[in-house]
Design a protein around this motif. Structure first.
Motif, short mmCIF file in Angstrom:
data_model
loop_
_atom_site.label_atom_id
_atom_site.label_comp_id
_atom_site.label_asym_id
_atom_site.label_seq_id
_atom_site.Cartn_x
_atom_site.Cartn_y
_atom_site.Cartn_z
N ASP A 65 0.84 -1.20 0.00
CA ASP A 65 0.00 0.00 0.00
C ASP A 65 0.88 1.25 0.00
OD1 ASP A 65 -2.10 1.84 0.41
OD2 ASP A 65 -1.97 1.61 2.59
N SER A 117 -7.83 -5.19 6.53
CA SER A 117 -8.74 -4.09 6.18
C SER A 117 -8.83 -3.02 7.25
CB SER A 117 -10.13 -4.64 5.86
OG SER A 117 -10.68 -5.23 7.02
N SER A 118 -8.32 -3.30 8.44
CA SER A 118 -8.33 -2.20 9.41
C SER A 118 -7.04 -1.39 9.33
CB SER A 118 -8.60 -2.71 10.83
OG SER A 118 -7.84 -3.84 11.09
N GLN A 119 -6.11 -1.82 8.49
CA GLN A 119 -4.85 -1.09 8.35
C GLN A 119 -4.61 -0.53 6.96
OE1 GLN A 119 -1.50 -3.40 9.93
NE2 GLN A 119 -3.01 -4.53 11.10
N VAL A 120 -5.24 -1.16 5.97
CA VAL A 120 -4.95 -0.81 4.59
C VAL A 120 -6.25 -0.38 3.91
CG1 VAL A 120 -4.22 -1.76 2.38
CG2 VAL A 120 -2.95 -2.32 4.44
N PHE A 121 -6.25 0.83 3.34
CA PHE A 121 -7.50 1.40 2.83
C PHE A 121 -7.48 1.53 1.32
CE2 PHE A 121 -7.35 2.13 7.30
CZ PHE A 121 -8.65 1.88 7.69
N ILE A 122 -7.24 0.40 0.66
CA ILE A 122 -7.38 0.32 -0.79
C ILE A 122 -8.25 -0.92 -1.06
CG2 ILE A 122 -5.22 1.51 -1.34
CD1 ILE A 122 -3.87 -1.19 -1.71
N LYS A 161 -14.67 1.08 9.16
CA LYS A 161 -13.26 0.88 9.48
C LYS A 161 -12.44 2.15 9.27
CE LYS A 161 -13.16 -4.08 8.68
NZ LYS A 161 -12.10 -4.78 9.44
N ARG A 213 -10.32 4.11 12.13
CA ARG A 213 -8.94 4.53 11.91
C ARG A 213 -8.74 6.00 12.26
NH1 ARG A 213 -4.33 1.97 9.70
NH2 ARG A 213 -2.81 3.60 9.30
N TRP A 270 -8.60 4.03 -10.31
CA TRP A 270 -8.12 5.29 -9.73
C TRP A 270 -8.11 6.37 -10.81
CZ3 TRP A 270 -6.27 5.58 -4.54
CH2 TRP A 270 -6.20 4.34 -3.88
N GLU A 327 -12.86 5.85 1.48
CA GLU A 327 -12.42 4.75 2.38
C GLU A 327 -11.59 3.71 1.64
OE1 GLU A 327 -15.49 5.35 1.45
OE2 GLU A 327 -16.27 3.54 0.53
N LYS A 328 -11.50 3.84 0.30
CA LYS A 328 -10.69 2.90 -0.49
C LYS A 328 -9.64 3.64 -1.29
CE LYS A 328 -11.96 -0.53 1.20
NZ LYS A 328 -11.01 -1.52 1.74
N SER A 329 -9.37 4.89 -0.92
CA SER A 329 -8.44 5.71 -1.69
C SER A 329 -7.17 6.03 -0.90
CB SER A 329 -9.13 7.01 -2.14
OG SER A 329 -10.22 6.72 -3.00
N GLY A 330 -6.79 5.09 -0.03
CA GLY A 330 -5.52 5.22 0.67
C GLY A 330 -5.46 6.43 1.57
#
Lengths: 271, 226
Positions: free
Chosen positions: A40, A70-75, B22, B26, B132, B199-202
């Motif tokens: 990531d 999934s609680s650490q990586v947001f892709i 999630k 975070r 992306w 939430e899925k864009s790093g």
């Protein structure tokens, strides 16, 4: 402009990443969450996790892996391996997966694709297929003899590549997309692990016959191979394992190379 | 106000609820994932997620008796972050569905036309728009706290076959290019919506959630101070 995606694939067995890795700066190269975080940070666009045991006994272990990652990586995270029904899929999505890859289970019961797409949306369903070239399609089609094998030069295999199906991957791709698969993950068994490049003919044939994105898999050994899969193979994304696991190249290097050759890619995030 | 803001993730059984929750965890909050109207009524801020088909989502919101509570929440001036289908649900109508949406923002939702071509490669652009893409923020967005620290021309992760056309162009907070100029985000009062998935864009996507949490906290504090 939409970028082409680079996707490291992590094979999981017993909660650990298998297939060799050679990371020097990780305390534990076999830990999926650590590896995921590293990829990531290097700019991986998505991650794919495959439970290579594909057994229901391993399901809870896999759920735990997905939850931790999934609680650490947001892709986007795709999870596959032995998921046979909507409830299996739901558990993975609840654990934090974004997409579910189906393979053998969809071949034996194609309505699984439809059920998953209806329940969670097409964007959740990735149809994965393992494809092999038919040894000699010409002799199989000698004039005057009945056609004993698929007319196509390729055939879909299931159960980790052990079982032939006589299904033409191009037809299967069209069927899968029409049933609601949002993406296709196409692995060439001939090319896989040989590091001599993707099966470009197969990729181009599938990519030009469906509207959904195609992820190329199997055969990456050099950066040039990634480029070929996207250019000649017309793939929307490239998946690779050992080229990244063995640190032959980092994701940044791969992206820099692709950018230099004119492929739109997302730059690695600033850290 | 003291302590952390109460943020509800509106649970209408959409598949991306878990990743939204999630992302908030975070950012240091414990979101309440709920479909109970009373939880929403008590919330300082809310997220309306969504993936999949618009009619299924509207039916779920209707069945869960959430339509009016969401409208009341917005009318009360509480911040609402809408993501992907959550953004499309704001509009009164969509080419995708037979049923109308929430009608909180004027305009409509249209399908990508077939046969659009990209500047790269020789093939037609595929639908859905998946992957992306680079996002251009409007001046209003750049001045808005929810987009603070988000670099101009950052990349975000998209998955959608339909896109929003707000009647008032001034509501468009960000655009991306996919054959046409696509509304990637909108701001309308206390409604902040993104077509992409923060939430899925790093890291850059998490920044939007962090900002949203801070924004909700500030708004709640201002309300408490009267």
């Amino acid at each position: 402009m939409l970028t082409r995606r680079l996707i490291p694939c992590l094979d999981i067995d017993g909660g650990r990443v298998v297939k060799g890795t050679s990371f020097v700066n990780l305390r534990d190269a076999g830990d999926p969450a650590q590896l995921a975080a590293l990829y990531d940070s290097e700019g991986a666009d998505e991650l794919v996790f495959l439970d290579i045991t594909a057994s229901s006994d391993e399901r809870d272990t896999m759920i735990d892996v997905v939850r931790r990652v999934s609680s650490q990586v947001f892709i986007p995270l795709t999870v596959g391996g032995g998921l046979r029904n909507v409830e299996d899929m739901r558990k993975m999505l609840e654990a934090g997966a974004d997409k579910i890859a189906v393979n053998s289970a969809a071949v034996s019961r194609p309505s699984l694709i439809e059920e998953g797409a209806r329940e969670f949306g097409s964007q959740c369903i990735v149809l994965a297929m393992d494809v092999k070239r038919v040894q000699d399609p010409v002799t199989a089609q000698r004039p005057g003899t009945p056609r004993m094998v698929a007319e196509a030069p390729w055939q879909v295999f299931t159960h980790g590549g052990r079982r032939p199906t006589a299904i033409d991957p191009i037809k299967w791709s069209r069927i899968g997309a029409s049933l609601g698969a949002g993406e296709l993950l196409v692995t060439s068994m001939d090319a896989d692990g040989r590091r001599a490049g993707y099966d470009l003919d197969l990729l181009a044939a599938i990519s030009s016959s469906v509207d959904v994105p195609v992820i190329a898999s199997g055969g990456a050994g050099r950066l040039e191979h990634l480029y070929e899969a996207l250019a000649a193979g017309k793939a929307d994304a490239v998946l690779a394992a050992s080229i990244f696991h063995f640190r032959t190249h980092t994701i940044q290097e791969a992206k820099a190379y692709l950018a230099e050759r004119g492929v739109p890619v997302r730059p690695a995030p600033a850290s | 106000m003291t302590g952390k803001p109460r943020i509800v993730v509106i649970d209408h059984r959409s598949a991306n609820i878990h990743s939204v929750a999630k992302a908030l965890v975070r950012c240091g909050v414990e979101p309440v994932v709920s479909s109970a109207p009373e939880d929403l009524a008590r919330a300082d801020g809310a997220v309306l997620p969504g993936v999949g088909a618009i009619d299924a989502a509207m039916r779920a919101l209707t069945r869960l008796e959430l339509i009016e509570p969401i409208k009341r929440f917005v009318a009360a001036g509480r911040p609402l972050l809408c993501v992907c289908l959550g953004m499309q649900l704001l509009f009164p109508r969509s080419e995708e569905g037979r049923e109308g949406g929430l009608g909180l923002v004027d305009g409509n939702v249209v399908r990508f036309e077939d046969g659009m071509h990209s500047a790269y490669g020789d093939g037609a652009l595929k639908v859905p728009h998946m992957g992306w893409n680079r996002v251009h923020l409007s001046d209003d967005a750049r001045a808005h706290p929810v987009f603070a620290g988000v670099p101009q021309e950052s990349y975000f992760y998209f998955v959608h076959s339909y896109h929003c056309r707000p009647a008032d162009q001034a509501r468009i907070a960000a655009t991306t290019d996919y054959g046409v100029s696509v509304c990637a985000a909108l701001i309308d009062g206390e409604i902040i919506a993104t077509q992409f998935h923060p939430e899925k864009s790093g890291v850059v996507g998490l920044r939007i959630y962090e900002n949203f949490v801070a924004y909700v906290t500030a708004r709640a504090a201002a309300r408490a101070a009267g």
